[in-house]
Design an enzyme around this catalytic site. Structure first.
Site, mmCIF file in Angstrom:
data_model
loop_
_atom_site.group_PDB
_atom_site.id
_atom_site.type_symbol
_atom_site.label_atom_id
_atom_site.label_comp_id
_atom_site.label_asym_id
_atom_site.label_seq_id
_atom_site.Cartn_x
_atom_site.Cartn_y
_atom_site.Cartn_z
ATOM 1 N N PHE A 138 -2.644 -1.502 1.511
ATOM 2 C CA PHE A 138 -1.405 -1.952 2.145
ATOM 3 C C PHE A 138 -0.885 -3.227 1.491
ATOM 4 C CE2 PHE A 138 -3.814 0.067 5.813
ATOM 5 C CZ PHE A 138 -3.291 1.308 5.547
ATOM 6 N N GLY A 176 6.887 -2.725 11.513
ATOM 7 C CA GLY A 176 5.444 -2.956 11.397
ATOM 8 C C GLY A 176 4.750 -1.731 10.814
ATOM 9 N N TRP A 229 5.633 -1.497 7.167
ATOM 10 C CA TRP A 229 4.924 -2.533 6.405
ATOM 11 C C TRP A 229 3.605 -1.987 5.834
ATOM 12 C CZ3 TRP A 229 0.048 -4.657 7.142
ATOM 13 C CH2 TRP A 229 -0.248 -5.811 6.411
ATOM 14 N N HIS A 230 2.981 -1.058 6.574
ATOM 15 C CA HIS A 230 1.697 -0.539 6.129
ATOM 16 C C HIS A 230 1.825 0.382 4.919
ATOM 17 C CE1 HIS A 230 0.327 -2.006 10.040
ATOM 18 N NE2 HIS A 230 -0.875 -2.004 9.513
ATOM 19 N N GLY A 231 2.968 0.971 4.713
ATOM 20 C CA GLY A 231 3.103 1.827 3.551
ATOM 21 C C GLY A 231 4.396 2.611 3.577
#
Lengths: 456, 350
Positions: free
Chosen positions: A456, A318, A321-323
């Site tokens: 993102f 998770g 996933w943001h970067g």
């Protein structure tokens, strides 16, 4: 195109809205949603429309193949093909250079080449849309649509295309199936009110705080401990009002087109525990990770060690996933560790009472945002050290930021979430919404900014 | 869709009301509405009124021209040096066409000046700057350059301003600060309060904030010089040479002044030593200055005007502290500069 832009507010939205409600049939509306979605997306960079189109095509046909397939092996093959395609696209565009850079740091005798890759905006969101659809079809939770424009309209629905919420097909399937319904006045009022409230959160609060926090963080090495805390708290509120503002605008836009997009925030800074926080913050992502990652990994069914591992894996991914940055990985790990710890501290939280628990939870979340906001590990380390007095300079916290933090503290703890607000539809209130829009519009033009989650 | 219709109607009404309000007040003098005194000083139009008042009883025969850098030059100091009754007609962002327009306009007032003192900056002949919108909006001056120009209607001026490259963008028009300026303009009007930058009856400027800061001892010259560095870096980086068009316009001014028997004194103005060194180092200021001196020397011979090179602030005796920023001198330094130009013995200039 962004929601807080003149071209969106005065050209795109009125035109699409008028055409949409002038269109009489389902097919016309599906097509209009599809075309408008691609125009909205292509306004940024038309070349990436083909990527979106490709991902949509693959998942649409794979879903049909899974539905029509009789052999489990074939069905699994189509499932793997579709998910693999999405993950490859995401992996290449978002993580290729990150992994290459880190691989090259291992000091092996050969190195991998770096490629100049432009991150297609919204790729993290629309790939999650298509993955959830294909998984739901494979699991029998949703029936694959045979109308390609219905599916394309869902994937590229402009109100949630680039920064969510991550809407699952099954959540708006009913609305899409009955898309030829007329717009009800009550829905339109809620749509207008929700959209304007979102715009207000963005331009009247988030952007104002950003103007104070960003200069502080540009010279983070000079911050005093108080200023470092101010920057962390300020960013926590900026992020919340920015992203929940965007989500409100998205939900409001959806309602204006007769589509019920699920809520994405539920007073997250009132959470009593990190688990509770994740049930309130970016709900569409956290529930996605729970349903499509954590539970398939085994969830909490395999004992405490296995549960802890599942939680850590889910939160690490998770975070990633943001970067493509170690700060996001660390942020994910931090939250994973807090979730694991939280499983053993329920009694402690009960003893501490709701207010102390809420306070501690908020502080932990703010510490996490320091990792999340930092450009690199050095910045994160220095910022955290300064907050705890182990480093830092003399730069004081701006008074305006302290005032904003105070205001936001009250707003986030007292004012109800947008989804819980009733929007009256009388002429008096419509004038109030228009006046609200007018005020927001004046501030929007003052300092045009993009939404934080667009990155993102 | 009654709800949508009502909402759209209200939004449209508010936006139209906003446009009407900011247009009527015209705080930044973008539309030349001319109903309410703008919040920002528009020296071109305001000086025509001040000049009319100043010359009503006793003709003004000495005129100071220049850009904002000449705005602090006191006519009284020039009167001391020349014995003529003087008025400061310097205007913000003046270029050659401004000077010609003003000189011609002065002659239409049946009051041909005997002396023109031109505070000359290198950017007077800027080859990339467009004609200032405030000159174009000033029909009295604009017609001196374009006699065929007709008075634009208010509506036409509005659309011209909104569509011009250097006009007002919709984002600026519909911004909170634009509305705030309109409200402040009304507030100043209602309270008869002075503006931050205002003009005295003799045409000199009053930078109220800076004056107050200097009096209070809180004025930070170093910061102001640093701010002007950015501004002048941009200005001179964009200037590649002397504009041929503007050279012709300036020569036309000297030609008409000679025909009108107006004596012309050109003072090539200094920059603060720190800013001077900065623009010489970072931009092509040195080359531009050399081209300017060469051009002016040529003209001074051709038209018999005086050229005073005041570009070295130390040589002409200016105080390093008597500056508002890197380019604008305070009144005492302006007086020193004029004294140098008019009264200092020739020997002291070498």
């Amino acid at each position: 195109m962004i929601f807080n832009s003149n071209v969106f507010l005065f050209v795109f939205l009125p035109l699409v809205f008028a055409l949409y409600w002038a269109a009489g049939t389902k097919a016309q509306r599906y097509i209009l949603l599809t075309i408008s979605g691609y125009i909205f997306y292509g306004y940024w960079n038309w070349r990436f429309c083909f990527l979106l189109l490709f991902s949509s095509f693959v998942s649409f046909f794979a879903a049909l193949a899974i539905t029509d397939g009789t052999k489990p092996f074939t069905r699994r093959g189509w499932l793997a093909l579709s998910i693999g395609t999405d993950l490859l696209l995401l992996g290449f565009f978002k993580y290729f250079n990150f992994f290459t850079e880190n691989f090259n740091r291992l000091g092996l005798p050969f190195s991998l080449p770096l490629i100049h890759v432009v991150l297609p905006i919204g790729i993290s969101f629309y790939t999650f849309h298509t993955i959830s659809y294909i998984l739901d079809v494979a699991a029998g939770r949703v029936k694959a649509t045979r109308n390609i424009f219905e599916y394309f309209g869902y994937v590229c629905l402009f109100s949630q295309l680039v920064a969510g919420p991550i809407v699952r097909y099954r959540e708006i399937e009913d609305d899409l199936e009955n898309i030829d319904r007329p717009l009800s006045e009550s829905l339109a009022v809620v749509g207008i009110g929700t959209f304007i409230l979102g715009l207000a959160k963005k331009v009247l609060i988030a952007d104002q705080i950003a103007a104070l926090v960003n200069p502080l963080l540009q010279s983070y090495t000079t911050l005093s401990p108080l200023a470092a805390w101010g920057a962390a708290l300020g960013y926590a509120y900026q992020l919340y009002f920015d992203f929940s503002g965007y989500s409100d605008m998205s939900i409001g836009l959806g309602l204006l087109f007769g589509l019920h997009i699920p809520i994405n925030f539920n007073a997250p800074y009132r959470a009593e525990g990190i688990g509770d926080f994740w049930r309130r913050w970016h709900i569409s992502l956290s529930s996605w990770l729970r349903d499509y990652l954590y539970i398939p990994l085994g969830g909490s069914r395999g004992g405490s060690t296995r549960t802890a591992l599942n939680l850590m894996a889910t939160m690490l991914l998770g975070g990633l996933w943001h970067g493509a940055n170690w700060t996001f990985v660390l942020w994910g790990a931090f939250h994973g560790a807090l979730l694991v710890t939280g499983r053993y501290t329920a009694g402690l939280r009960k003893k501490a009472g709701p207010y102390l628990t809420r306070f501690v939870t908020f502080l932990l979340v703010v510490l996490g945002w320091v990792l999340f906001r930092s450009d690199n590990m050095h910045m994160a380390g220095h910022w955290l050290q300064t907050m705890f007095g182990a480093a830092g300079g003399s730069q004081a916290i701006p008074l305006a930021l302290a005032v904003w933090i105070g205001i936001c503290l009250i707003l986030t703890n007292v004012i109800p979430e947008t989804s819980k607000i009733t929007f009256p539809g009388s002429r008096k209130w419509l004038f109030a919404y228009a006046a609200g829009f007018y005020v927001c519009y004046l501030f929007m033009n003052q300092t045009p900014t993009v939404f934080l989650y667009y990155q993102f | 869709m009654k709800v949508i219709r009502s909402y759209v109607f209200f939004v449209a009404a508010l936006l139209l009301g906003h446009v009407l309000f900011v247009w009527l007040v015209d705080a930044r003098k973008d539309f030349a509405t001319g109903i309410i005194r703008p919040l920002v000083m528009d020296s071109r139009s305001e000086k025509t009124i001040l000049y009319a008042k100043a010359s009503a009883d006793n003709p003004v025969t000495g005129i100071l021209l220049g850009s904002s850098r000449t705005l602090t030059f006191q006519p009284a100091d020039l009167e001391k040096e020349t014995g003529l009754r003087c008025f400061n007609f310097a205007v913000q962002s003046a270029r050659a066409e401004d000077h010609l327009a003003i000189y011609r306009w002065l002659r239409t007032q049946n009051n041909t000046p005997k002396l023109l003192v031109i505070g000359y900056d290198v950017e007077l002949l800027h080859d990339a700057d467009p004609i200032d919108a405030r000159l174009q909006q000033n029909s009295a001056f604009w017609r001196q350059l374009h006699p065929e120009a007709s008075e634009s209607s208010a509506m036409r001026r509005f659309f011209e301003t909104m569509t011009s490259e250097h006009g007002v963008s919709p984002a600026t028009l519909f911004s909170a600060t634009y509305l705030r300026d309109a409200a402040r303009s009304l507030w100043l009007l209602a309270n008869h309060a002075p503006r931050i930058t205002d003009l005295a009856p003799d045409g000199t400027v009053r930078w109220q904030n800076w004056i107050a800061e200097r009096q209070a001892g809180t004025f930070d010259l170093a910061t102001h010089i640093s701010d002007t560095k950015k501004e002048y870096f941009t200005r001179y980086s964009r200037m590649h040479g002397l504009s041929e068009e503007r050279k012709k316009v300036f020569e036309q001014l000297l030609s008409e002044a000679k025909a009108g028997e107006t004596q012309v004194v050109i003072c090539l103005l200094p920059l603060n030593s720190e800013l001077h060194a900065y623009v010489v180092d970072k931009c092509n200021y040195d080359r531009l200055l050399r081209q300017t001196v060469s051009f002016l020397n040529e003209l001074s011979v051709k038209y018999g005007c005086d050229l005073e090179d005041c570009t070295d602030p130390l040589r002409i005796g200016l105080s390093p502290d008597e500056w508002f920023d890197g380019a604008h001198v305070t009144e005492p330094n302006a007086a020193r500069l004029m004294h140098y130009a008019f009264a200092a013995p020739a020997a002291s200039r070498n």
